[in-house]
Design an enzyme around this catalytic site. Structure first.
Site, PDB file in Angstrom:
ATOM      1  N   GLU A 132       0.843  -1.202   0.000  1.00  0.00           N
ATOM      2  CA  GLU A 132       0.000   0.000   0.000  1.00  0.00           C
ATOM      3  C   GLU A 132       0.870   1.240   0.000  1.00  0.00           C
ATOM      4  O   GLU A 132       2.085   1.161   0.220  1.00  0.00           O
ATOM      5  CB  GLU A 132      -0.919   0.000   1.228  1.00  0.00           C
ATOM      6  N   HIS A 256      -9.770  11.507   5.629  1.00  0.00           N
ATOM      7  CA  HIS A 256      -9.864  10.817   4.347  1.00  0.00           C
ATOM      8  C   HIS A 256     -10.568  11.734   3.353  1.00  0.00           C
ATOM      9  O   HIS A 256     -11.628  12.275   3.664  1.00  0.00           O
ATOM     10  CB  HIS A 256     -10.640   9.505   4.502  1.00  0.00           C
ATOM     11  N   ARG A 305      -3.205  11.756   0.630  1.00  0.00           N
ATOM     12  CA  ARG A 305      -4.504  12.077   1.202  1.00  0.00           C
ATOM     13  C   ARG A 305      -4.648  13.514   1.675  1.00  0.00           C
ATOM     14  O   ARG A 305      -5.648  14.165   1.415  1.00  0.00           O
ATOM     15  CB  ARG A 305      -4.703  11.202   2.439  1.00  0.00           C
ATOM     16  N   HIS A 366     -10.709  10.301   9.886  1.00  0.00           N
ATOM     17  CA  HIS A 366     -10.471   8.861   9.695  1.00  0.00           C
ATOM     18  C   HIS A 366      -9.690   8.217  10.847  1.00  0.00           C
ATOM     19  O   HIS A 366     -10.000   7.110  11.247  1.00  0.00           O
ATOM     20  CB  HIS A 366      -9.718   8.664   8.385  1.00  0.00           C
ATOM     21  N   ARG A 401      -0.053   8.372  10.507  1.00  0.00           N
ATOM     22  CA  ARG A 401      -0.009   6.911  10.577  1.00  0.00           C
ATOM     23  C   ARG A 401       0.289   6.316   9.199  1.00  0.00           C
ATOM     24  O   ARG A 401      -0.300   6.705   8.196  1.00  0.00           O
ATOM     25  CB  ARG A 401      -1.373   6.421  11.058  1.00  0.00           C
TER      26      ARG A 401
HETATM   27  C1  LIG Z   1     -13.461   2.475   8.055  1.00  0.00           C
HETATM   28  C2  LIG Z   1     -12.123   2.208   8.692  1.00  0.00           C
HETATM   29  C3  LIG Z   1     -11.162   1.480   7.998  1.00  0.00           C
HETATM   30  C4  LIG Z   1      -9.930   1.210   8.601  1.00  0.00           C
HETATM   31  N1  LIG Z   1      -9.026   0.400   7.950  1.00  0.00           N
HETATM   32  C5  LIG Z   1      -7.878   0.028   8.594  1.00  0.00           C
HETATM   33  C6  LIG Z   1      -7.002  -0.949   8.032  1.00  0.00           C
HETATM   34  O1  LIG Z   1      -7.277  -1.509   6.976  1.00  0.00           O
HETATM   35  N2  LIG Z   1      -5.864  -1.251   8.698  1.00  0.00           N
HETATM   36  C7  LIG Z   1      -5.527  -0.688   9.892  1.00  0.00           C
HETATM   37  O2  LIG Z   1      -4.472  -1.016  10.453  1.00  0.00           O
HETATM   38  N3  LIG Z   1      -6.362   0.209  10.458  1.00  0.00           N
HETATM   39  C8  LIG Z   1      -7.516   0.555   9.855  1.00  0.00           C
HETATM   40  N4  LIG Z   1      -8.369   1.438  10.464  1.00  0.00           N
HETATM   41  C9  LIG Z   1      -8.047   1.896  11.822  1.00  0.00           C
HETATM   42  C10 LIG Z   1      -8.240   0.727  12.809  1.00  0.00           C
HETATM   43  O3  LIG Z   1      -9.409   0.025  12.462  1.00  0.00           O
HETATM   44  C11 LIG Z   1      -8.356   1.214  14.245  1.00  0.00           C
HETATM   45  O4  LIG Z   1      -7.349   2.127  14.531  1.00  0.00           O
HETATM   46  C12 LIG Z   1      -8.234   0.034  15.213  1.00  0.00           C
HETATM   47  O5  LIG Z   1      -9.139  -0.978  14.863  1.00  0.00           O
HETATM   48  C13 LIG Z   1      -8.490   0.500  16.636  1.00  0.00           C
HETATM   49  O6  LIG Z   1      -8.588  -0.631  17.466  1.00  0.00           O
HETATM   50  P1  LIG Z   1      -8.878  -0.430  19.005  1.00  0.00           P
HETATM   51  O7  LIG Z   1      -8.958  -1.776  19.618  1.00  0.00           O
HETATM   52  O8  LIG Z   1      -7.919   0.533  19.561  1.00  0.00           O
HETATM   53  O9  LIG Z   1     -10.296   0.310  19.036  1.00  0.00           O
HETATM   54  P2  LIG Z   1     -11.731  -0.143  18.493  1.00  0.00           P
HETATM   55  O10 LIG Z   1     -11.651  -1.287  17.591  1.00  0.00           O
HETATM   56  O11 LIG Z   1     -12.386   1.087  18.000  1.00  0.00           O
HETATM   57  O12 LIG Z   1     -12.453  -0.623  19.816  1.00  0.00           O
HETATM   58  C14 LIG Z   1     -12.791   0.283  20.837  1.00  0.00           C
HETATM   59  C15 LIG Z   1     -13.670  -0.437  21.821  1.00  0.00           C
HETATM   60  O13 LIG Z   1     -13.876   0.358  22.973  1.00  0.00           O
HETATM   61  C16 LIG Z   1     -15.254   0.371  23.288  1.00  0.00           C
HETATM   62  N5  LIG Z   1     -15.550   1.590  24.039  1.00  0.00           N
HETATM   63  C17 LIG Z   1     -15.469   2.865  23.614  1.00  0.00           C
HETATM   64  N6  LIG Z   1     -15.807   3.694  24.620  1.00  0.00           N
HETATM   65  C18 LIG Z   1     -16.092   2.929  25.694  1.00  0.00           C
HETATM   66  C19 LIG Z   1     -16.527   3.203  27.020  1.00  0.00           C
HETATM   67  N7  LIG Z   1     -16.742   4.436  27.481  1.00  0.00           N
HETATM   68  N8  LIG Z   1     -16.752   2.152  27.849  1.00  0.00           N
HETATM   69  C20 LIG Z   1     -16.577   0.876  27.445  1.00  0.00           C
HETATM   70  N9  LIG Z   1     -16.170   0.573  26.193  1.00  0.00           N
HETATM   71  C21 LIG Z   1     -15.929   1.581  25.332  1.00  0.00           C
HETATM   72  C22 LIG Z   1     -15.928   0.279  21.948  1.00  0.00           C
HETATM   73  O14 LIG Z   1     -17.270  -0.106  22.071  1.00  0.00           O
HETATM   74  C23 LIG Z   1     -15.039  -0.760  21.278  1.00  0.00           C
HETATM   75  O15 LIG Z   1     -15.374  -2.056  21.722  1.00  0.00           O
HETATM   76  C24 LIG Z   1      -9.623   1.719   9.889  1.00  0.00           C
HETATM   77  C25 LIG Z   1     -10.584   2.449  10.582  1.00  0.00           C
HETATM   78  C26 LIG Z   1     -11.833   2.687   9.998  1.00  0.00           C
HETATM   79  C27 LIG Z   1     -12.853   3.441  10.784  1.00  0.00           C
END
Ligand SMILES: Cc1cc2nc3c(=O)[nH]c(=O)nc-3n(C[C@H](O)[C@H](O)[C@H](O)COP(=O)(O)OP(=O)(O)OC[C@H]3O[C@@H](n4cnc5c(N)ncnc54)[C@H](O)[C@@H]3O)c2cc1C
Length: 605
Positions: A132, A256, A305, A366, A401
């Site tokens: 990518e 984005h 971007r 994003h 990032r």
């Molecule tokens: C459309 C899109 C496409 C993407 N594509 C990519 C990709 O291809 N590759 C890549 O590396 N990254 C990608 N990203 C970024 C990546 O998905 C995220 O940065 C990553 O998944 C974050 O993981 P996380 O576990 O930190 O948070 P999340 O997966 O967002 O999980 C957060 C969790 O915390 C919970 N939560 C939030 N607030 C509270 C609260 N007050 N109390 C209890 N629980 C709470 C939520 O419900 C959720 O379960 C993308 C993001 C998006 C939106």
């Protein structure tokens, strides 16, 4: 140390806890970061409590489409992945953190595969790797074409289901963490949380623990339009800020450029139109049908971007509109349906046919590169508090990032946190302690004022900022904060108002950090300071709430050696054809993406 004059309350207004539970470690959030931490901790720590705001698979992880980056091919090397990451971060990455990310990433991904994650494979059964934007090697694993995050989430939740009856782990869904609890020595020792449950665990309660891991994801909902799901309201970052933890690099937000524009009233999560569509020949036009990317950048519509987003904003301002258009019509219905089936069907569901109509698009938030500052073990500046995934700022992203590094960050640092906590709890560190009631006047902003926060942030602290725009945002948020401390003093709040107040608190911090950075770097774009200024701004901005309840900023210099060996001005665009493909198909432009395959190791770690 700068005193911003911005007051930050210690807590949100909420009912007093009506029930209490205890654990050794509380993990907040069930994305890749939270699930990986909890699963690894469960094997070594007696009582793990995993809480999540809605259901287990709701969060950005399940929306990630493109893939996860890791050095998997013999043609690749950690040094090259490290280099690509440092270039993307424009001099502000923490080199040690990037080293940990990359060198431990390969094993972490093989462990994920051993756990059950099924990545796409080639004809001979080898794992397919794509390249990518910003990556100089094929190192992106993907699953189900465009469903990488969904598959990772599925595999992690399946692993959790296999141990659900284990008394060592308790899972509570529909549990929204409101604030952090601290003891008399300022050590974090639990959370207050609101549970929509039954019986004793219902309403607001308190969960006490020897340590808390925040894995609550990003803050996309702080802007009117975002690719992030509705749970991304920055709750963990805001709670950490109120509790006095250091937050860093908040000003670096990735936008984005081509997100489907659904009208002025449409806020929250919006559908992405992948850069791969432009990779196949679609181009941007304004309302008069004029192409405006040509001449702006050698790559025109496929420029990085931030370049495309800025050009769109400029054209929108010039023409007095809130969107431009993506023209895909010449690609033809047959090609579009075969090449981008998900995008085409989503657009048609929403009333737009890319084969016959121009698609209205506008930039949207994003990814948050900053967050709760951690060290290499995920420890924050507050004893007993850890942060992981998008909520954290480990230093791996710097000012921007690199595509597909965020899932990897959640995976690698979750393992580090679990290992650190296991060792510390095992040696008797972080003994059980008693929380003291938080002091000070709490705040609460009505849920219906969320749109006011989002509009203020979008107008002045979004894709392109200036001193004037940021001052206007700060003023609008200050007015809302005045309401938050006085209005409806008898109301105790609920999920919508707590989330909205979190957005307000984070918005004030983000706008303040953005105003301090008078340069353009990575995800931070200043129209009044359009160039990078290493002389004065090769540093991080650390924000924290002082004991007096005021937001303060500390400038933390980055060694100039961080720039050595990085040709930042001539770098490959970071995010041309990024990981956001809705269809997951490999772009047909070989200059920016290829596919390769790799065999697995004899046995997985
Ligand atoms: C459309 C899109 C496409 C993407 N594509 C990519 C990709 O291809 N590759 C890549 O590396 N990254 C990608 N990203 C970024 C990546 O998905 C995220 O940065 C990553 O998944 C974050 O993981 P996380 O576990 O930190 O948070 P999340 O997966 O967002 O999980 C957060 C969790 O915390 C919970 N939560 C939030 N607030 C509270 C609260 N007050 N109390 C209890 N629980 C709470 C939520 O419900 C959720 O379960 C993308 C993001 C998006 C939106």
């Amino acid at each position: 140390m700068n005193d911003s004059g911005i007051t930050v309350p210690r807590r949100l207004r909420a009912p007093e806890p009506g029930w209490t539970t205890t654990a050794d470690v509380i993990v907040v959030g069930s994305g890749i970061a939270g699930l990986t931490t909890a699963l690894r901790l469960r094997r070594r720590v007696d009582r793990v409590l995993l809480v999540t705001k809605t259901v287990l698979d709701e969060g950005s992880t399940a929306w990630a489409q493109g893939g996860i980056a890791a050095v998997m091919s013999p043609e690749d090397s950690p040094a090259e992945h490290i280099h690509d990451t440092l270039v993307a971060g424009v001099g502000l990455c923490d080199v040690e953190a990037v080293h940990a990310l990359v060198t431990e990433g390969t094993d972490a991904v093989w462990d994920l595969i051993a756990l059950g994650a099924d990545f796409d494979r080639g004809d001979t059964g080898q794992i397919s790797l794509t390249r990518e934007g910003g990556h100089h090697r094929d190192r992106i694993l993907h699953a189900g074409g465009d469903a990488t995050g969904r598959e990772i989430s599925r595999a992690l939740i399946a692993a959790l289901d296999r141990v659900r009856d284990d008394p060592g782990i308790e899972v509570i869904e529909h549990a929204l963490v409101v604030d952090l609890l601290k003891d008399a020595d300022e050590r974090v020792c639990g959370v207050t949380l609101h549970v929509i449950g039954e019986g004793q665990v219902d309403g607001v309660g308190a969960a006490h623990a020897r340590a808390v891991v925040l894995a609550t994801g990003g803050l996309g909902q702080i802007y009117a339009s975002t690719t992030n799901p509705s749970v991304a309201t920055g709750d963990g970052m805001a709670a950490a800020l109120r509790a006095g933890a250091v937050l860093a690099d908040l000003e670096f937000v990735q936008f984005h450029p081509t997100v489907l524009y659904l009208g002025e009233g449409s806020t929250g999560q919006q559908p992405l139109i992948s850069e791969a569509v432009r990779g196949e020949g679609a181009f941007l036009v304004d309302g008069a049908g004029e192409r405006f990317m040509q001449g702006q950048h050698p790559l025109a519509d496929l420029a990085p971007r931030d370049v495309v987003a800025r050009a769109i904003i400029r054209r929108m301002r010039e023409t007095g509109t809130d969107h431009v258009y993506l023209d895909c019509r010449h690609l033809g219905a047959e090609f579009l349906e075969q090449r981008f089936p998900s995008i085409v069907s989503r657009c048609r569901e929403l009333g737009f046919d890319p084969a016959t109509q121009l698609l209205p698009v506008a930039p949207a938030q994003h990814y948050a590169s900053g967050g709760v500052r951690t060290d290499l073990h995920g420890r924050t500046s507050l004893e007993g508090l850890y942060a992981c995934g998008e909520t954290s700022c480990t230093g791996v992203h710097g000012a921007n990032r690199l595509a597909s590094n965020s899932l990897l960050e959640g995976l690698v640092f979750a393992r580090r946190i679990a290992d650190d906590l296991t060792a510390r709890l095992g040696s008797g560190e972080l003994p059980e302690t008693t929380p003291v009631p938080p002091d000070g006047r709490p705040e609460l902003l009505r849920g219906k004022r969320r749109i006011d926060v989002q509009r203020a942030m979008t107008a002045g602290a979004g894709t392109v900022r200036s001193a004037d725009s940021l001052a206007a945002t700060e003023q609008a948020l200050a007015d809302l904060a005045a309401r938050a401390s006085t209005e409806d003093a008898d109301r105790q709040g609920g999920p919508k108002s707590w989330e909205t107040t979190n957005l307000l608190h984070l918005g004030r911090a983000l706008a303040y950090a953005a105003a301090l950075r008078e340069e353009t770097r990575g995800g931070h774009v200043r129209e009044d300071f359009p160039t990078r200024d290493d002389e004065h701004f090769l540093h991080h901005v650390h924000l924290r709430r002082s004991a007096a309840g005021v937001l303060t900023a500390e400038v933390v210099p980055v060694p100039r050696s961080n720039l050595e060996g990085l040709d930042l001005d001539a770098s490959v665009p970071v995010d041309v054809l990024d990981e956001d493909r809705e269809d997951g198909a490999v772009g047909s432009n070989p200059a920016v993406r290829h596919t390769n395959s790799v065999d697995g190791p004899e046995e997985t770690a």
